[in-house]
Design a protein around this motif. Structure first.
Motif, mmCIF file in Angstrom:
data_model
loop_
_atom_site.group_PDB
_atom_site.id
_atom_site.type_symbol
_atom_site.label_atom_id
_atom_site.label_comp_id
_atom_site.label_asym_id
_atom_site.label_seq_id
_atom_site.Cartn_x
_atom_site.Cartn_y
_atom_site.Cartn_z
ATOM 1 N N SER A 153 0.686 -1.345 -0.078
ATOM 2 C CA SER A 153 0.181 0.117 0.064
ATOM 3 C C SER A 153 1.050 1.369 0.007
ATOM 4 O O SER A 153 0.620 2.206 -0.711
ATOM 5 N N VAL A 154 2.143 1.165 0.772
ATOM 6 C CA VAL A 154 2.982 2.370 0.623
ATOM 7 C C VAL A 154 3.282 2.463 -0.793
ATOM 8 O O VAL A 154 3.618 3.699 -1.353
ATOM 9 N N GLY A 155 3.926 1.392 -1.236
ATOM 10 C CA GLY A 155 4.031 1.522 -2.943
ATOM 11 C C GLY A 155 3.112 1.967 -4.016
ATOM 12 O O GLY A 155 3.558 2.931 -4.589
ATOM 13 N N LEU A 156 1.960 1.561 -3.656
ATOM 14 C CA LEU A 156 0.909 2.194 -4.216
ATOM 15 C C LEU A 156 0.481 3.606 -3.999
ATOM 16 O O LEU A 156 0.442 4.546 -5.078
ATOM 17 N N HIS A 157 0.841 3.990 -3.009
ATOM 18 C CA HIS A 157 0.537 5.494 -2.516
ATOM 19 C C HIS A 157 1.687 6.327 -3.124
ATOM 20 O O HIS A 157 1.214 7.299 -4.032
ATOM 21 N N ALA A 158 2.814 5.782 -3.081
ATOM 22 C CA ALA A 158 4.144 6.534 -3.973
ATOM 23 C C ALA A 158 3.619 6.410 -5.122
ATOM 24 O O ALA A 158 4.068 7.594 -6.003
ATOM 25 N N VAL A 159 3.048 5.635 -5.935
ATOM 26 C CA VAL A 159 2.905 5.772 -7.447
ATOM 27 C C VAL A 159 1.845 6.690 -7.690
ATOM 28 O O VAL A 159 2.055 7.267 -8.763
ATOM 29 N N ARG A 160 0.837 6.622 -6.795
ATOM 30 C CA ARG A 160 -0.155 7.591 -7.039
ATOM 31 C C ARG A 160 0.418 8.984 -6.845
ATOM 32 O O ARG A 160 0.092 9.942 -7.686
ATOM 33 N N LEU A 161 1.144 9.098 -5.643
ATOM 34 C CA LEU A 161 1.632 10.577 -5.448
ATOM 35 C C LEU A 161 2.422 11.016 -6.787
ATOM 36 O O LEU A 161 2.555 12.152 -6.951
ATOM 37 N N GLY A 162 3.401 9.950 -7.492
ATOM 38 C CA GLY A 162 3.947 10.623 -8.412
ATOM 39 C C GLY A 162 3.331 10.730 -9.794
ATOM 40 O O GLY A 162 3.627 11.355 -10.790
ATOM 41 N N ARG A 163 2.154 10.540 -9.651
ATOM 42 C CA ARG A 163 1.292 10.706 -10.977
ATOM 43 C C ARG A 163 1.849 9.742 -11.958
ATOM 44 O O ARG A 163 2.083 10.374 -13.296
ATOM 45 N N LEU A 164 2.212 8.775 -11.823
ATOM 46 C CA LEU A 164 2.752 7.700 -12.884
ATOM 47 C C LEU A 164 1.634 7.562 -14.028
ATOM 48 O O LEU A 164 0.207 7.271 -13.523
ATOM 49 N N ALA A 165 2.111 8.063 -15.329
ATOM 50 C CA ALA A 165 1.020 7.748 -16.347
ATOM 51 C C ALA A 165 1.557 6.526 -17.226
ATOM 52 O O ALA A 165 2.866 6.229 -17.259
ATOM 53 N N SER A 166 0.843 6.115 -18.251
ATOM 54 C CA SER A 166 1.386 5.159 -19.117
ATOM 55 C C SER A 166 2.447 5.576 -19.770
ATOM 56 O O SER A 166 2.647 6.645 -20.374
#
Ligand SMILES: [Zn+2]
Ligand SMILES: [Zn+2]
Length: 348
Positions: A153-166
């Motif tokens: 969940s920490v990994g997912l939060h980091a990915v969301r915070l970084g606004r990772l796009a395709s």
């Protein structure tokens, strides 16, 4: 019941304690079945502190846990006895400025399991927790997968915070449990190119199993030059998951103008420095991750749907009586350990 305590620097003991009692309507009594040994637990074990959070002995330990519901409070609706749950170890007030602004991870009254001076640690046979912190897992999911939901969940939060796009090109520094969690969540998010570095070859091997497109050992190779050769225009996003302050400089050199560095790792020092001019000229953004917000349920779903394969993460298993070995293994990065889990249902 048996409870694990830090009793001094690098000392752990199992002691008897009274069984906890359920006396509030919104709580549940859990049998703790699995506890993951987190890098932060090991920081407390080895250094007795993280920044200004200092352990006062004896102290309970741990926050990554999964368990089975034994009893539910009178007002609990979404859980029943025998439900197996993944636990969000952060208990929040729900009323302060941070909670009402949608930032429960920085709640002013936050009580985190196993954090010095906060809530009791997870390394115990039983714990009483708010029902809202317990997320039922589907019958297809194992407790071993459930205990990994907290770092994921920490990994997912980091990915969301970084606004990772395709199709973004990204770097992840550090292939420990959190770096690998970022990698797994990034790959589950959509196609992207991931460059991953670590100091341990066996961790880079696991990173490749988890989908990293390129890996390099930052100890020997000039990873910055090697990545730049492949990505001359620079990377869109970098995730610092190693705690090594040198990675901040590496990220600044690798990022494209307008890029973002997401800081997830815990540095072993009180102060870090970096070049402000690269940051300024490239107009880089630094974002900090404080654990996670609302990512436990999505992670359970992603595991359930096969978007995340947790198998490469859990490398070692110990009984409660063997916790010292578990902590020493993780502290020494021995035997290719990624995540060591204490299995409280096993004897010995
Ligand atoms: Zn953790
Ligand atoms: Zn709050």
């Amino acid at each position: 019941m048996k409870v694990a305590y830090f009793t001094a620097l690098r000392e752990l003991e199992i002691r008897d304690a009274p069984d906890p009692k359920l006396d509030r309507p919104y709580d549940v009594l859990l049998r703790i079945d699995r506890v993951g040994v987190c890098g932060s637990d090991v920081h407390y074990y080895v250094n007795g502190r993280i920044g200004d959070q200092i352990v006062e002995y004896p102290a309970t330990i741990g926050h990554e846990c999964a368990g089975t519901v034994i009893e539910v409070g009178s007002a609990v609706e979404h859980l029943r006895p025998e439900d197996r749950v993944a636990v969000d170890p952060a208990m929040v007030c729900g009323q302060c400025d941070q909670c009402t602004a949608g930032r429960p991870n920085t709640c002013r009254k936050l009580q985190f399991m196993g954090c010095p001076g906060e809530a009791p640690g997870a390394l115990a046979e039983y714990r009483v927790l708010p029902a809202e912190n317990c997320f039922p897992i589907p019958s297809s999911m194992t407790l071993d997968q459930a205990v990994l939901c907290e770092p994921l969940s920490v990994g997912l939060h980091a990915v969301r915070l970084g606004r990772l796009a395709s199709d973004m090109r990204i770097a992840v520094f550090g292939a420990g449990p959190i770096g690998l969690s970022v990698l797994l969540c990034a790959k589950a998010n959509g196609p992207c190119g991931v460059y991953m570095t670590d100091l341990l070859d066996e961790r880079l091997e696991v990173a490749r199993q988890c989908g990293a497109d390129w890996t390099g050992n930052a100890r020997g190779d000039d990873v910055t030059a090697a990545i730049t050769r492949q990505e001359p225009r620079g990377l869109d996003l970098a995730f610092e998951c190693s705690g090594d302050p040198a990675c901040i400089d590496r990220a600044q050199r690798l990022l494209t103008p307008g890029g973002t560095l997401v800081l997830v790792g815990i540095p072993p020092v009180e102060q870090v420095s970096f070049d402000p001019h690269i940051m300024r000229r490239k107009e880089l953004t630094f974002k900090n991750v404080r654990r996670q917000i609302g990512c436990v349920a999505p992670v359970i779903q992603m595991i359930g749907q096969g978007q995340i394969d947790t198998a490469p993460l859990l490398t070692h298993r110990f009984s409660l009586a063997q916790i010292r070995e578990a902590f020493e293994l993780v502290a020494g990065y021995r035997d290719g350990v990624i995540k060591a889990v204490v299995d409280l249902s096993s004897g010995g």
